[in-house]
Write a protein that holds these residues in place. Structure first.
Motif, PDB file in Angstrom:
ATOM      1  N   LEU A   1      48.535   7.155  42.282  1.00 64.44           N
ATOM      2  CA  LEU A   1      47.646   8.009  42.769  1.00 64.44           C
ATOM      3  C   LEU A   1      47.792   8.650  44.085  1.00 64.44           C
ATOM      4  CD1 LEU A   1      44.622   9.023  42.526  1.00 64.44           C
ATOM      5  CD2 LEU A   1      43.902   7.021  43.799  1.00 64.44           C
ATOM      6  N   LYS A   2      48.657   7.940  44.965  1.00 63.04           N
ATOM      7  CA  LYS A   2      49.215   8.418  46.135  1.00 63.04           C
ATOM      8  C   LYS A   2      50.177   9.718  45.892  1.00 63.04           C
ATOM      9  CE  LYS A   2      48.641   3.946  48.581  1.00 63.04           C
ATOM     10  NZ  LYS A   2      49.288   3.175  49.232  1.00 63.04           N
ATOM     11  N   HIS A   3      50.870   9.445  44.972  1.00 62.01           N
ATOM     12  CA  HIS A   3      51.994  10.584  44.621  1.00 62.01           C
ATOM     13  C   HIS A   3      51.089  11.956  44.097  1.00 62.01           C
ATOM     14  CE1 HIS A   3      55.055   7.262  43.927  1.00 62.01           C
ATOM     15  NE2 HIS A   3      54.921   7.507  45.236  1.00 62.01           N
ATOM     16  N   ILE A   4      50.033  11.540  43.359  1.00 60.19           N
ATOM     17  CA  ILE A   4      49.317  12.753  42.834  1.00 60.19           C
ATOM     18  C   ILE A   4      48.646  13.500  43.803  1.00 60.19           C
ATOM     19  CG2 ILE A   4      47.583  13.320  41.034  1.00 60.19           C
ATOM     20  CD1 ILE A   4      48.324  11.116  39.359  1.00 60.19           C
TER      21      ILE A   4
ATOM     22  N   SER B   1      61.068  12.417  43.750  1.00 58.04           N
ATOM     23  CA  SER B   1      60.843  12.407  42.218  1.00 58.04           C
ATOM     24  C   SER B   1      59.756  13.048  41.848  1.00 58.04           C
ATOM     25  CB  SER B   1      60.678  10.661  41.727  1.00 58.04           C
ATOM     26  OG  SER B   1      59.528  10.297  42.743  1.00 58.04           O
ATOM     27  N   PRO B   2      59.956  13.953  40.691  1.00 55.74           N
ATOM     28  CA  PRO B   2      58.674  14.908  40.380  1.00 55.74           C
ATOM     29  C   PRO B   2      57.627  14.019  39.466  1.00 55.74           C
ATOM     30  CG  PRO B   2      60.560  15.134  39.165  1.00 55.74           C
ATOM     31  CD  PRO B   2      61.070  14.087  40.093  1.00 55.74           C
ATOM     32  N   THR B   3      57.084  13.280  40.367  1.00 57.17           N
ATOM     33  CA  THR B   3      55.871  12.470  39.634  1.00 57.17           C
ATOM     34  C   THR B   3      54.901  13.434  39.153  1.00 57.17           C
ATOM     35  OG1 THR B   3      56.285  10.635  41.009  1.00 57.17           O
ATOM     36  CG2 THR B   3      54.077  10.623  39.908  1.00 57.17           C
ATOM     37  N   GLY B   4      54.501  13.583  37.794  1.00 55.60           N
ATOM     38  CA  GLY B   4      53.508  14.477  37.285  1.00 55.60           C
ATOM     39  C   GLY B   4      54.222  15.766  37.902  1.00 55.60           C
TER      40      GLY B   4
ATOM     41  N   HIS C   1      63.147  20.557  46.091  1.00 56.34           N
ATOM     42  CA  HIS C   1      62.228  19.449  46.093  1.00 56.34           C
ATOM     43  C   HIS C   1      60.903  19.729  46.116  1.00 56.34           C
ATOM     44  CE1 HIS C   1      65.814  16.236  47.401  1.00 56.34           C
ATOM     45  NE2 HIS C   1      65.986  16.972  46.014  1.00 56.34           N
ATOM     46  N   ILE C   2      60.571  20.552  47.042  1.00 58.80           N
ATOM     47  CA  ILE C   2      58.954  21.193  47.280  1.00 58.80           C
ATOM     48  C   ILE C   2      58.741  21.664  45.889  1.00 58.80           C
ATOM     49  CG2 ILE C   2      57.731  22.677  48.458  1.00 58.80           C
ATOM     50  CD1 ILE C   2      59.166  22.376  50.882  1.00 58.80           C
ATOM     51  N   LEU C   3      59.514  22.283  45.345  1.00 58.84           N
ATOM     52  CA  LEU C   3      59.153  23.255  43.892  1.00 58.84           C
ATOM     53  C   LEU C   3      58.796  22.180  42.893  1.00 58.84           C
ATOM     54  CD1 LEU C   3      61.363  26.305  44.312  1.00 58.84           C
ATOM     55  CD2 LEU C   3      58.892  26.122  44.721  1.00 58.84           C
ATOM     56  N   VAL C   4      59.284  20.933  42.850  1.00 58.47           N
ATOM     57  CA  VAL C   4      59.076  20.286  41.775  1.00 58.47           C
ATOM     58  C   VAL C   4      58.123  19.081  41.983  1.00 58.47           C
ATOM     59  CG1 VAL C   4      61.293  20.748  40.670  1.00 58.47           C
ATOM     60  CG2 VAL C   4      61.264  19.001  42.317  1.00 58.47           C
ATOM     61  N   HIS C   5      57.630  18.934  43.325  1.00 55.08           N
ATOM     62  CA  HIS C   5      56.732  17.832  43.596  1.00 55.08           C
ATOM     63  C   HIS C   5      55.228  18.334  43.911  1.00 55.08           C
ATOM     64  CE1 HIS C   5      55.067  14.400  46.024  1.00 55.08           C
ATOM     65  NE2 HIS C   5      56.233  13.692  45.566  1.00 55.08           N
ATOM     66  N   ASN C   6      54.477  17.713  43.067  1.00 54.62           N
ATOM     67  CA  ASN C   6      53.195  18.188  42.946  1.00 54.62           C
ATOM     68  C   ASN C   6      52.483  18.162  44.349  1.00 54.62           C
ATOM     69  OD1 ASN C   6      52.240  18.649  40.380  1.00 54.62           O
ATOM     70  ND2 ASN C   6      51.861  16.422  39.993  1.00 54.62           N
ATOM     71  N   ILE C   7      52.538  17.312  45.148  1.00 55.13           N
ATOM     72  CA  ILE C   7      51.731  17.290  46.287  1.00 55.13           C
ATOM     73  C   ILE C   7      52.368  18.461  47.245  1.00 55.13           C
ATOM     74  CG2 ILE C   7      51.225  15.950  48.481  1.00 55.13           C
ATOM     75  CD1 ILE C   7      51.120  13.535  46.905  1.00 55.13           C
ATOM     76  N   ALA C   8      53.738  18.449  47.500  1.00 51.70           N
ATOM     77  CA  ALA C   8      54.389  19.485  48.230  1.00 51.70           C
ATOM     78  C   ALA C   8      54.307  20.757  47.928  1.00 51.70           C
ATOM     79  CB  ALA C   8      55.920  19.084  48.416  1.00 51.70           C
TER      80      ALA C   8
ATOM     81  N   LEU D   1      50.323  23.511  58.004  1.00 46.26           N
ATOM     82  CA  LEU D   1      50.422  22.913  56.611  1.00 46.26           C
ATOM     83  C   LEU D   1      51.616  22.100  56.261  1.00 46.26           C
ATOM     84  CD1 LEU D   1      49.173  26.047  54.419  1.00 46.26           C
ATOM     85  CD2 LEU D   1      48.051  23.785  54.724  1.00 46.26           C
ATOM     86  N   TYR D   2      52.761  22.447  56.772  1.00 47.75           N
ATOM     87  CA  TYR D   2      54.025  21.557  56.685  1.00 47.75           C
ATOM     88  C   TYR D   2      53.739  19.946  57.029  1.00 47.75           C
ATOM     89  CZ  TYR D   2      58.917  20.257  56.246  1.00 47.75           C
ATOM     90  OH  TYR D   2      60.206  19.601  56.344  1.00 47.75           O
ATOM     91  N   VAL D   3      53.257  20.033  58.083  1.00 44.04           N
ATOM     92  CA  VAL D   3      52.939  18.838  58.974  1.00 44.04           C
ATOM     93  C   VAL D   3      51.844  18.027  58.103  1.00 44.04           C
ATOM     94  CG1 VAL D   3      52.072  17.524  60.999  1.00 44.04           C
ATOM     95  CG2 VAL D   3      53.472  19.719  61.252  1.00 44.04           C
ATOM     96  N   ARG D   4      50.798  18.787  57.470  1.00 41.29           N
ATOM     97  CA  ARG D   4      49.847  17.951  56.657  1.00 41.29           C
ATOM     98  C   ARG D   4      50.507  17.463  55.443  1.00 41.29           C
ATOM     99  NH1 ARG D   4      44.886  21.490  55.674  1.00 41.29           N
ATOM    100  NH2 ARG D   4      44.458  19.806  54.064  1.00 41.29           N
ATOM    101  N   MET D   5      51.379  18.172  54.809  1.00 38.36           N
ATOM    102  CA  MET D   5      52.154  17.782  53.682  1.00 38.36           C
ATOM    103  C   MET D   5      52.994  16.688  53.953  1.00 38.36           C
ATOM    104  SD  MET D   5      55.211  19.915  51.814  1.00 38.36           S
ATOM    105  CE  MET D   5      56.352  19.492  52.931  1.00 38.36           C
ATOM    106  N   LEU D   6      53.685  16.556  55.234  1.00 38.44           N
ATOM    107  CA  LEU D   6      54.478  15.197  55.449  1.00 38.44           C
ATOM    108  C   LEU D   6      53.437  14.001  55.644  1.00 38.44           C
ATOM    109  CD1 LEU D   6      57.117  16.488  57.862  1.00 38.44           C
ATOM    110  CD2 LEU D   6      57.450  16.099  55.611  1.00 38.44           C
ATOM    111  N   ALA D   7      52.299  14.376  55.928  1.00 33.32           N
ATOM    112  CA  ALA D   7      51.158  13.251  55.987  1.00 33.32           C
ATOM    113  C   ALA D   7      50.796  12.853  54.713  1.00 33.32           C
ATOM    114  CB  ALA D   7      50.118  13.503  56.958  1.00 33.32           C
ATOM    115  N   GLU D   8      50.344  13.663  54.006  1.00 29.14           N
ATOM    116  CA  GLU D   8      50.088  13.161  52.343  1.00 29.14           C
ATOM    117  C   GLU D   8      51.460  12.575  51.933  1.00 29.14           C
ATOM    118  OE1 GLU D   8      47.399  13.325  51.346  1.00 29.14           O
ATOM    119  OE2 GLU D   8      46.375  15.120  52.285  1.00 29.14           O
ATOM    120  N   LEU D   9      52.456  12.940  52.308  1.00 32.32           N
ATOM    121  CA  LEU D   9      53.609  12.077  51.432  1.00 32.32           C
ATOM    122  C   LEU D   9      54.092  11.028  52.269  1.00 32.32           C
ATOM    123  CD1 LEU D   9      56.034  15.512  50.856  1.00 32.32           C
ATOM    124  CD2 LEU D   9      54.608  14.066  49.311  1.00 32.32           C
ATOM    125  N   ASP D  10      53.589  10.536  53.416  1.00 34.17           N
ATOM    126  CA  ASP D  10      53.546   9.304  54.052  1.00 34.17           C
ATOM    127  C   ASP D  10      54.967   9.503  54.768  1.00 34.17           C
ATOM    128  OD1 ASP D  10      52.111   7.366  55.173  1.00 34.17           O
ATOM    129  OD2 ASP D  10      52.638   5.979  53.407  1.00 34.17           O
TER     130      ASP D  10
END
Length: 912
Positions: free
Chosen positions: A838-841, A540-543, A377-384, A510-519
């Motif tokens: 925008l949050k997903h991007i 869901s691989p938004t963008g 899932h990380i590999l297909v999600h923009n933010i992650a 960085l993993y914790v910051r990633m979770l924060a960005e993903l809410d």
């Protein structure tokens, strides 16, 4: 004898007195004295009248002999004063448009009535002065209107205004970063410290300008406005009126203290801005989730106290209602909701007052109760993927990740090309299968050479036997979309199980910051195994990423064809017109356009000849694009460098044409093509007879080749100094990317994310508006400055200051509780309109921080004043480009002690 004579005198005198008193009585002496005084006074009056008459006669006789001749000017002035004054005729035409002149005349009339007439009529009934004032004001408006019509406002609204706002936001962001670096919490929260940091950052960026004195000192601000107004009066008033000091000083004070200063006070008031934000977004519904997020994120106890007081008021109102059985459940639900809000406010206030506020990221990292996001899932999600990419680069494993992503892009591209080929064959269309397979083979070989060959640097370390089998397939078989599957699975297993990669990433900040960005820090999951089979993540691989090879493309290319190209001339054209000049001009932008003659010799002996047109920026973009894709070409291909000044000189253009010709010949050399076959699609795309689509990422185009890196930090430059050529031409893309860079701090983050955001914005703009978006923006600016819109602006101004023709009273300052609730409502509204896409991007946490940064910037009146003055200065520089307003502003703002201190600091550094 003498004694006898004196005795006889006194005797006779005494006898006369006694006889006088006996005859007339004792009061007769008073009457005698009165008669004597009257006689003497009458004598003086007669003497005065007689002397005056004789003196006038004498002066008339001696006038031409003794007095100098009377000046003719005095006689003329006397005659004019004696004669009746001629009435002043007022021409009511101001702008040449009746729909503007009518409300504007009403504004002038109301202003004269309420600001001048009320005190002037107590001094004089003569209306000449009032008419002269009106005539002078109208002359100034006529000059202002004439100048406004000659200005092209489109660059100001689409470039200057946006640049100034983004630069202001950048300075504020730098000031916040400096405060956050301080250890003392009291200094971080002090408003004065923020102002000091802000203006220190401003002087570092502007070098010779700092507006701290103007924005923080009322006396200096009034002096600055007086100086500015005097310059404007010099430009707008007739010479006679300007040199009349009384008139000039009077108008200067009215304009500075009666118009500009109150207007600036209102525009810079944080409460007014908050109300305006709510009014602007009044159509959007209140978002309950956004409201609760604001309450949990705010660090201002007065805001929470104001909300709590309003909740208590609403609770008291609901409990006092006399409701029936049908409404009781609704009332109970409302009361429960308000009680929950009250509890949130009380808890938050208690934490802030006790100083026990903790960082949610640190709290989550310390307890380790984190959601588990599988690697796939990380590999297909923009933010992650952005955070995982940063981690892999930190660990030196970027080649492993980039190989997996490149293979994924190759698979998608290969599948699309084969599907197109099969579809063309079914429809009976002629398309060379050999060409498509050749392109795919070249792409596959390029991937192998870049990541798996012995020459690859860095080389992906996988099973050598698998690499050998892949090399054999590439040399003997036609490439397929699945040709890299075996090695890709091994690379995936390596990232998943190797302790250096995914397992360690889950323990990294960085993993914790990633979770924060993903809410996803709200509901941590404990269901997760080390192999990634954990909590289901709806990623869901938004963008989702598409790192496909850019142009394994739509058109077929005959691999046996030979391509020749040369620059035949410096094109004298733009679009469909071909005038005889060597330099093109489009909307004020001057550039050279080169004509490239392309000859393609096909295998059957035929030739195709066409011409295409390219700018130097197209060459530069193409060069950066291929040298990034093929690093081995960097030392071989040398593109002529950029030149900032005199780059339209004919001799320089001829030299550049020769250098670009040499560049093309080296690029099309058969040995070059043979050594780098994957280069062919890029060259064909560049030389096709179509508009060149620039595809190079922005971050690689910022620094031109052969140019030394500047010692100046880009963050300490104005935003307009860092614009990219390919972004500047697209107005909406430029505005959106510029604002997103500064609001969400994208330039400080992974450039891969910024590039994907730019591509997404380009696709969105093109899908929404097509190629006419620039024309629509220009039309909208023309509409904003049309007579109808300007008339509407004047009417709104008139109705707001003089409702029903009566001067509006100054509204009382709103109480603190109401202002605090307005702050909360404005923050909630801003956060609520942010789309989930925008949050997903860019991430939920980044979105929240960016929006709250913009809101916080507007809560400081001194900083708002600075922004208003920047806009005003830009407006005047645009309105009067022939005058050196920029130099004037440098002189006015260089009085700041911070400018002198910074200049001394620079001189000391240069001496070292």
């Amino acid at each position: 004898m003498f004694a006898e004579a004196s005795l006889s005198i006194w005797g006779w005198g005494g006898l006369g007195v006694v006889l006088f008193l006996i005859s007339f009585g004792p009061f007769a002496i008073f009457y005698l004295a009165f008669y004597i005084l009257c006689f003497i006074g009458g004598g003086f009056v007669v003497l005065l009248l007689f002397g005056k008459t004789n003196s006038e006669k004498h002066l008339e006789r001696c006038e031409h002999s003794y007095l100098p001749p009377t000046q003719t000017a005095i006689l003329k002035v006397s005659e004019e004063m004696k004669s009746e004054s001629k009435p002043i005729k007022i021409d009511r035409r101001l702008t040449g448009s009746n729909i503007i002149d009518e409300p504007l005349q009403q504004v002038i009339q109301f202003a004269l009535r309420d600001y001048i007439q009320y005190w002037y009529y107590t001094l004089s009934d003569d209306e000449t002065f009032l008419l002269e004032i009106r005539q002078t004001v109208q002359n100034a408006l006529v000059q202002f209107s004439t100048r406004s019509k000659e200005v092209d406002w489109q660059p100001y609204f689409t470039t200057r205004l946006v640049d100034d706002f983004a630069t202001h936001l950048r300075v504020f962001r730098k000031a916040q970063e400096r405060l956050n670096e301080r250890e003392d919490p009291k200094q971080r929260d002090a408003p004065d410290e923020l102002l000091d940091s802000f203006f220190e950052a401003e002087v570092e960026m502007e070098r010779k300008i700092c507006r701290d004195v103007v924005c923080m000192s009322r006396k200096d601000e009034e002096g600055y406005l007086r100086d500015l107004c005097e310059v404007l009066l010099y430009l707008l008033l007739p010479s006679g009126d300007f040199h009349n000091k009384n008139m000039r000083y009077f108008l200067r004070e009215v304009l500075a203290r009666g118009v500009l200063l109150p207007l600036i006070n209102q525009l810079s008031d944080p409460d007014y801005i908050n109300q305006f934000v709510i009014w602007m977004i009044r159509d959007s519904s209140c978002n309950y989730e956004a409201f609760m997020n604001i309450l949990k994120l705010t660090d201002k106890p007065p805001e929470l106290e104001a909300v709590k007081d309003k909740v208590l008021e609403e609770l008291q109102h609901l409990r006092s209602l006399d409701t029936g059985a049908d409404d009781i459940n609704i009332i109970k639900n409302q009361i429960n909701s308000l009680l929950f809000v009250k509890k949130v406010c009380e808890t938050r206030i208690q934490r802030l007052q006790s100083g026990k506020e903790v960082d949610a990221l640190k709290l989550a990292a310390n307890f380790g109760k984190l959601c588990v996001i599988p690697l796939e899932h990380i590999l297909v999600h923009n933010i992650a993927l952005q955070f995982f990419m940063d981690y892999m680069q930190h660990m030196g494993g970027q080649a492993v990740l980039f190989f997996w992503l490149t293979v994924e892009g190759y698979r998608v591209t290969a599948q699309q090309q084969l599907e197109v080929l099969q579809s063309s064959q079914r429809d009976g269309k002629k398309q060379s299968s050999q060409t498509t397979k050749g392109l795919l083979s070249a792409a596959a070989v390029g991937v192998y050479d870049q990541y798996l060959s012995e020459k690859a640097s860095p080389r992906v370390q996988v099973d050598e036997a698998a690499v050998t089998r892949l090399a054999q397939k590439l040399s003997k078989e036609d490439p397929t979309p699945e040709i890299f599957d075996e090695i890709q699975r091994k690379v995936y297993d390596m990232m998943l199980k190797d302790e250096r990669y995914y397992p360690s990433f889950r323990q990294h900040p960085l993993y914790v910051r990633m979770l924060a960005e993903l809410d996803m820090l709200k509901e941590p999951s404990y269901r997760g195994s080390d192999d990634g089979d954990g909590e289901s993540f709806n990623g869901s691989p938004t963008g989702s990423i598409n790192l496909s090879l850019d142009d394994l493309s739509s058109g077929s290319v005959d691999e046996s064809a030979q391509l020749h190209a040369f620059i035949s001339d410096t094109a004298d054209a733009f679009l469909n017109q071909l005038p005889m000049a060597g330099v093109c001009n489009d909307h004020g932008k001057t550039y050279a356009l080169y004509t490239i003659t392309v000859i393609r010799r096909n295998s059957d002996g035929s030739e195709d000849i066409w011409k295409t047109y390219r700018r130097y920026s197209d060459f530069h973009d193409f060069h950066m694009r291929i040298t990034e894709q093929f690093e081995s070409l960097g030392p071989i291909l040398r593109l002529p460098g950029k030149k900032t000044f005199n780059n339209m000189d004919r001799e320089f253009l001829e030299k550049r044409k020769k250098d670009l010709n040499s560049y093309l010949q080296l690029l099309l050399n058969p040995e070059m093509v043979k050594a780098c076959p994957m280069l062919i699609p890029y060259v064909y795309d560049f030389l096709e007879n179509k508009a060149y689509s620039k595809g190079k990422g922005d971050f690689a185009r910022k620094v031109p080749p052969l140019m030394q890196k500047s010692d100046i930090d880009p963050e300490h430059c104005r935003v307009s100094a860092q614009l990219d050529d390919n972004v500047d031409d697209n107005i909406p893309l430029r505005v959106m990317l510029l604002l997103m860079d500064e609001v969400f701090d994208l330039k400080e983050r992974n450039q891969w994310l910024r590039r994907n955001i730019k591509n997404l914005l380009q696709q969105l703009i093109k899908a929404t508006y097509g190629d006419t978006i620039n024309r629509k923006i220009v039309d909208h600016v023309d509409l904003m400055t049309s007579p109808e819109q300007v008339s509407d602006y004047v009417k709104r101004f008139r109705d707001s200051y003089w409702p029903n023709g009566i001067l509006a009273e100054t509204p009382p300052r709103r109480d603190k509780s109401l202002r605090m609730r307005t702050r909360v409502a404005a923050k909630t509204t801003l956060l609520g309109i942010m789309p989930d896409e925008l949050k997903h991007i860019i991430g939920a946490d980044t979105t929240r921080k960016g929006i709250l940064r913009v809101f916080e910037m507007f809560q400081h009146q001194s900083l708002n004043r600075r922004l208003v003055y920047v806009f005003l200065e830009g407006f005047l520089e645009t309105l009067f480009p022939q005058y050196r307003f920029s130099d004037l502003f440098v002189k006015l703002h260089s009085r700041s002690p911070r400018v002198l201190k910074y200049s001394q600091k620079l001189r000391s550094l240069h001496k070292r």
